[in-house]
Design a protein around this motif. Sequence first.
Motif, PDB file in Angstrom:
ATOM      1  N   SER A 136      53.383  19.585  35.412  1.00  0.00           N
ATOM      2  CA  SER A 136      54.393  20.265  34.459  1.00  0.00           C
ATOM      3  C   SER A 136      53.804  20.027  33.058  1.00  0.00           C
ATOM      4  O   SER A 136      53.020  19.000  32.677  1.00  0.00           O
ATOM      5  N   TYR A 137      54.065  20.627  32.063  1.00  0.00           N
ATOM      6  CA  TYR A 137      53.947  20.431  30.551  1.00  0.00           C
ATOM      7  C   TYR A 137      55.098  19.898  30.077  1.00  0.00           C
ATOM      8  O   TYR A 137      55.942  20.795  29.648  1.00  0.00           O
ATOM      9  N   GLY A 138      55.170  18.706  29.770  1.00  0.00           N
ATOM     10  CA  GLY A 138      56.493  18.235  29.073  1.00  0.00           C
ATOM     11  C   GLY A 138      57.787  18.644  29.579  1.00  0.00           C
ATOM     12  O   GLY A 138      58.532  19.688  28.961  1.00  0.00           O
ATOM     13  N   PRO A 172      57.717  23.177  34.450  1.00  0.00           N
ATOM     14  CA  PRO A 172      56.723  23.240  35.396  1.00  0.00           C
ATOM     15  C   PRO A 172      55.982  24.245  35.450  1.00  0.00           C
ATOM     16  O   PRO A 172      56.450  25.323  35.221  1.00  0.00           O
ATOM     17  N   ALA A 173      54.725  24.148  35.756  1.00  0.00           N
ATOM     18  CA  ALA A 173      53.633  25.010  35.748  1.00  0.00           C
ATOM     19  C   ALA A 173      53.044  25.410  37.080  1.00  0.00           C
ATOM     20  O   ALA A 173      52.722  26.469  37.338  1.00  0.00           O
ATOM     21  N   LEU A 174      53.058  24.131  37.738  1.00  0.00           N
ATOM     22  CA  LEU A 174      52.697  24.453  39.104  1.00  0.00           C
ATOM     23  C   LEU A 174      53.727  23.452  40.097  1.00  0.00           C
ATOM     24  O   LEU A 174      54.269  22.498  39.752  1.00  0.00           O
ATOM     25  N   GLY A 182      47.863  37.138  39.457  1.00  0.00           N
ATOM     26  CA  GLY A 182      49.312  36.831  39.210  1.00  0.00           C
ATOM     27  C   GLY A 182      49.769  37.154  37.878  1.00  0.00           C
ATOM     28  O   GLY A 182      48.691  37.105  37.115  1.00  0.00           O
ATOM     29  N   PRO A 183      50.975  37.423  37.483  1.00  0.00           N
ATOM     30  CA  PRO A 183      51.392  37.668  36.267  1.00  0.00           C
ATOM     31  C   PRO A 183      50.890  36.576  35.034  1.00  0.00           C
ATOM     32  O   PRO A 183      50.690  35.387  35.522  1.00  0.00           O
ATOM     33  N   SER A 184      50.851  37.138  33.800  1.00  0.00           N
ATOM     34  CA  SER A 184      50.685  35.918  32.799  1.00  0.00           C
ATOM     35  C   SER A 184      51.598  34.777  32.710  1.00  0.00           C
ATOM     36  O   SER A 184      53.032  35.353  32.982  1.00  0.00           O
ATOM     37  N   GLY A 185      51.207  33.628  32.712  1.00  0.00           N
ATOM     38  CA  GLY A 185      51.979  32.580  32.536  1.00  0.00           C
ATOM     39  C   GLY A 185      52.406  31.989  33.997  1.00  0.00           C
ATOM     40  O   GLY A 185      53.243  31.113  34.151  1.00  0.00           O
ATOM     41  N   SER A 186      51.937  32.650  35.118  1.00  0.00           N
ATOM     42  CA  SER A 186      52.214  32.213  36.461  1.00  0.00           C
ATOM     43  C   SER A 186      51.701  30.871  36.968  1.00  0.00           C
ATOM     44  O   SER A 186      51.766  30.432  37.909  1.00  0.00           O
ATOM     45  N   GLY A 187      50.377  30.461  36.050  1.00  0.00           N
ATOM     46  CA  GLY A 187      49.877  29.215  36.339  1.00  0.00           C
ATOM     47  C   GLY A 187      48.594  29.034  37.118  1.00  0.00           C
ATOM     48  O   GLY A 187      47.962  28.157  37.313  1.00  0.00           O
ATOM     49  N   LYS A 188      47.812  30.285  36.645  1.00  0.00           N
ATOM     50  CA  LYS A 188      46.507  30.512  37.442  1.00  0.00           C
ATOM     51  C   LYS A 188      45.504  29.628  36.796  1.00  0.00           C
ATOM     52  O   LYS A 188      44.818  29.043  37.334  1.00  0.00           O
ATOM     53  N   SER A 189      45.475  29.686  35.436  1.00  0.00           N
ATOM     54  CA  SER A 189      44.419  28.834  34.591  1.00  0.00           C
ATOM     55  C   SER A 189      45.053  27.269  34.904  1.00  0.00           C
ATOM     56  O   SER A 189      44.074  26.705  35.152  1.00  0.00           O
ATOM     57  N   THR A 190      46.150  26.994  34.873  1.00  0.00           N
ATOM     58  CA  THR A 190      46.632  25.668  35.125  1.00  0.00           C
ATOM     59  C   THR A 190      46.094  25.305  36.617  1.00  0.00           C
ATOM     60  O   THR A 190      45.415  23.991  36.783  1.00  0.00           O
ATOM     61  N   LEU A 191      46.177  26.055  37.733  1.00  0.00           N
ATOM     62  CA  LEU A 191      45.866  25.758  38.883  1.00  0.00           C
ATOM     63  C   LEU A 191      44.155  25.454  38.840  1.00  0.00           C
ATOM     64  O   LEU A 191      43.877  24.442  39.242  1.00  0.00           O
ATOM     65  N   ASP A 248      37.623  31.329  35.251  1.00  0.00           N
ATOM     66  CA  ASP A 248      38.843  31.645  34.614  1.00  0.00           C
ATOM     67  C   ASP A 248      38.858  32.888  33.802  1.00  0.00           C
ATOM     68  O   ASP A 248      38.244  33.144  32.685  1.00  0.00           O
ATOM     69  N   GLU A 249      38.922  33.877  34.457  1.00  0.00           N
ATOM     70  CA  GLU A 249      39.104  35.132  33.613  1.00  0.00           C
ATOM     71  C   GLU A 249      37.840  35.498  32.963  1.00  0.00           C
ATOM     72  O   GLU A 249      37.867  35.714  31.941  1.00  0.00           O
ATOM     73  N   PRO A 250      36.518  35.657  33.899  1.00  0.00           N
ATOM     74  CA  PRO A 250      35.434  35.537  33.196  1.00  0.00           C
ATOM     75  C   PRO A 250      35.199  36.805  32.391  1.00  0.00           C
ATOM     76  O   PRO A 250      33.924  36.711  31.685  1.00  0.00           O
ATOM     77  N   THR A 300      41.253  36.334  38.200  1.00  0.00           N
ATOM     78  CA  THR A 300      40.869  37.581  37.438  1.00  0.00           C
ATOM     79  C   THR A 300      42.047  38.728  37.745  1.00  0.00           C
ATOM     80  O   THR A 300      42.771  38.728  38.483  1.00  0.00           O
ATOM     81  N   HIS A 301      42.054  39.689  36.612  1.00  0.00           N
ATOM     82  CA  HIS A 301      42.777  40.983  37.045  1.00  0.00           C
ATOM     83  C   HIS A 301      42.270  42.016  37.526  1.00  0.00           C
ATOM     84  O   HIS A 301      42.652  43.235  37.731  1.00  0.00           O
ATOM     85  N   GLU A 302      40.753  41.872  37.732  1.00  0.00           N
ATOM     86  CA  GLU A 302      40.012  42.891  38.018  1.00  0.00           C
ATOM     87  C   GLU A 302      40.101  43.121  39.772  1.00  0.00           C
ATOM     88  O   GLU A 302      39.371  42.362  40.449  1.00  0.00           O
TER      89      GLU A 302
HETATM   90  N1  LIG Z   1      48.619  23.167  27.206  1.00  0.00           N
HETATM   91  C1  LIG Z   1      49.758  23.743  27.421  1.00  0.00           C
HETATM   92  N2  LIG Z   1      51.010  23.163  26.841  1.00  0.00           N
HETATM   93  C2  LIG Z   1      52.151  23.408  27.319  1.00  0.00           C
HETATM   94  N3  LIG Z   1      52.400  24.518  28.007  1.00  0.00           N
HETATM   95  C3  LIG Z   1      51.325  25.187  28.522  1.00  0.00           C
HETATM   96  C4  LIG Z   1      50.020  24.749  28.494  1.00  0.00           C
HETATM   97  N4  LIG Z   1      49.167  25.414  29.043  1.00  0.00           N
HETATM   98  C5  LIG Z   1      49.869  26.189  29.887  1.00  0.00           C
HETATM   99  N5  LIG Z   1      51.139  25.950  29.734  1.00  0.00           N
HETATM  100  C6  LIG Z   1      52.081  26.670  30.349  1.00  0.00           C
HETATM  101  O1  LIG Z   1      52.246  26.496  31.585  1.00  0.00           O
HETATM  102  C7  LIG Z   1      52.524  27.796  32.331  1.00  0.00           C
HETATM  103  C8  LIG Z   1      51.299  28.349  32.987  1.00  0.00           C
HETATM  104  O2  LIG Z   1      50.440  28.894  32.149  1.00  0.00           O
HETATM  105  P1  LIG Z   1      48.706  29.278  32.598  1.00  0.00           P
HETATM  106  O3  LIG Z   1      47.991  29.301  31.421  1.00  0.00           O
HETATM  107  O4  LIG Z   1      48.331  28.573  33.735  1.00  0.00           O
HETATM  108  O5  LIG Z   1      49.075  30.997  32.985  1.00  0.00           O
HETATM  109  P2  LIG Z   1      48.230  31.851  33.638  1.00  0.00           P
HETATM  110  O6  LIG Z   1      48.651  32.203  34.909  1.00  0.00           O
HETATM  111  O7  LIG Z   1      46.839  31.377  33.551  1.00  0.00           O
HETATM  112  O8  LIG Z   1      48.389  32.980  32.551  1.00  0.00           O
HETATM  113  P3  LIG Z   1      47.644  34.109  31.636  1.00  0.00           P
HETATM  114  O9  LIG Z   1      47.438  35.253  32.740  1.00  0.00           O
HETATM  115  O10 LIG Z   1      48.185  34.445  30.532  1.00  0.00           O
HETATM  116  O11 LIG Z   1      46.085  33.301  31.429  1.00  0.00           O
HETATM  117  C9  LIG Z   1      53.060  28.918  31.267  1.00  0.00           C
HETATM  118  O12 LIG Z   1      54.373  28.688  31.288  1.00  0.00           O
HETATM  119  C10 LIG Z   1      52.310  28.449  29.910  1.00  0.00           C
HETATM  120  O13 LIG Z   1      53.091  28.460  28.675  1.00  0.00           O
END
Ligand SMILES: Nc1ncnc2c1ncn2[C@@H]1O[C@H](COP(=O)(O)OP(=O)(O)OP(=O)(O)O)[C@@H](O)[C@H]1O
Length: 239
Positions: free
Chosen positions: A10-12, A15-17, A34-43, A161-163, A193-195
Motif C-alpha cells: 500500500s501507499y500510505g 492498498p495498491a496490491l 486492467g483499468p487505470s489505477g488497478s495496480g499494474k505498474s505497482t505489480l 510497463d506500457e511500452p 499493455t492495453h494493446e
Molecule cells: N507513488 C505513489 N504514491 C501513492 N499512490 C500511488 C503511487 N503509485 C501508485 N499509487 C496508487 O496505487 C494504485 C495503483 O496504481 P498503479 O500505478 O499501479 O495503477 P496502474 O494499473 O498502473 O494504472 P495506469 O493504467 O493508469 O498506469 C492507484 O490507486 C494509484 O493512485
Amino acid sequence: MIRLVDVTKSYGGEPALRNVTGEIQAGEIVVVCGPSGSGKSTLIRTINRLEPIQAGQIFVDGRDIHLSGWSVNDLRSTIGFVFQSFGLFQHLDALANVTLALRHVRGLPRKEAEAIGLAQLERFGLAGKARHMPSQLSGGQQQRVAIARALVMRPSVLLLDEPTSALDPEMVGEVLRTIEQLAGDGLTMVCVTHEMGFAKRVAKRVWLMAAGELKADVEKDMFFANDAGPDVREFLKNY
Ligand SMILES: Nc1ncnc2c1ncn2[C@@H]1O[C@H](COP(=O)(O)OP(=O)(O)OP(=O)(O)O)[C@@H](O)[C@H]1O
Ligand SMILES: [Mg+2]
C-alpha cells in the motif's frame, strides 16, 4: 521463473496490491491488463524491487528478491525493465545508453561493450542511429533503444510497463514488432499493455488486475474466448 506469494502493498495506507499470488514459468510471456489505477505498474515495479512490499514474497529464479541478499546490480542484471517514457539518458547517444550498464555494472572495456551494443542495435534495425542523441530519434526508435539497453545485459526476465502508450499511433507497431521478435528467445516477459491485439498474438497467459487484485490468470485463448468469468467479460467489453 517468477512467483508471487500473497503480495500486499500500500501507499500510505491505500492498498495498491491485495494478496496477489501467481506464477510465471520460464520463457512465458504474460500480458497484464486492467483499468487505470488497478495496480499494474505497482505489480511489475515490485518484481524489480523498484517498489517495496509490505507483506508476502516475490521469488525470481528461486530467490526472494525482497530479502537483502540481492544487490541492486544483481537484480538489475537479472531483470530488465522498460518504462513507458523510455527513460533514456538525454546527454548520451543511443550506443552510450545501450552500453552504460555493460561498462559500469559489468565492467566491460568500452570496445567490448560497444561491439555487443552495436550488434543489439543492428538486430533492431538501429545500427545507423548508434551515434544519435535521444532527441534526434523518434519515440519508437527511443523505445527500441531502451529495449536494446535492457537486453544487452542478458536478463532472464524482461518487464515492460506500457511500452507503447507514450508513442504516436504510427510508431506503436514497430515497437510491438520488436517485442514480438523477442518471443521465443526463452526470455520471460511480463508486459503491461492495453494493446489487446498484441496480447492475442504474443501472450501465453493474460493477467487481469482490478482494484489491486489479480482477478484472472488465464491462458490467452481462454481469455479471449470470453470463457474466463465475469471479470474478464466485463473488461473485454471495452475492447
Ligand atoms: N507513488 C505513489 N504514491 C501513492 N499512490 C500511488 C503511487 N503509485 C501508485 N499509487 C496508487 O496505487 C494504485 C495503483 O496504481 P498503479 O500505478 O499501479 O495503477 P496502474 O494499473 O498502473 O494504472 P495506469 O493504467 O493508469 O498506469 C492507484 O490507486 C494509484 O493512485
Ligand atoms: Mg501504470
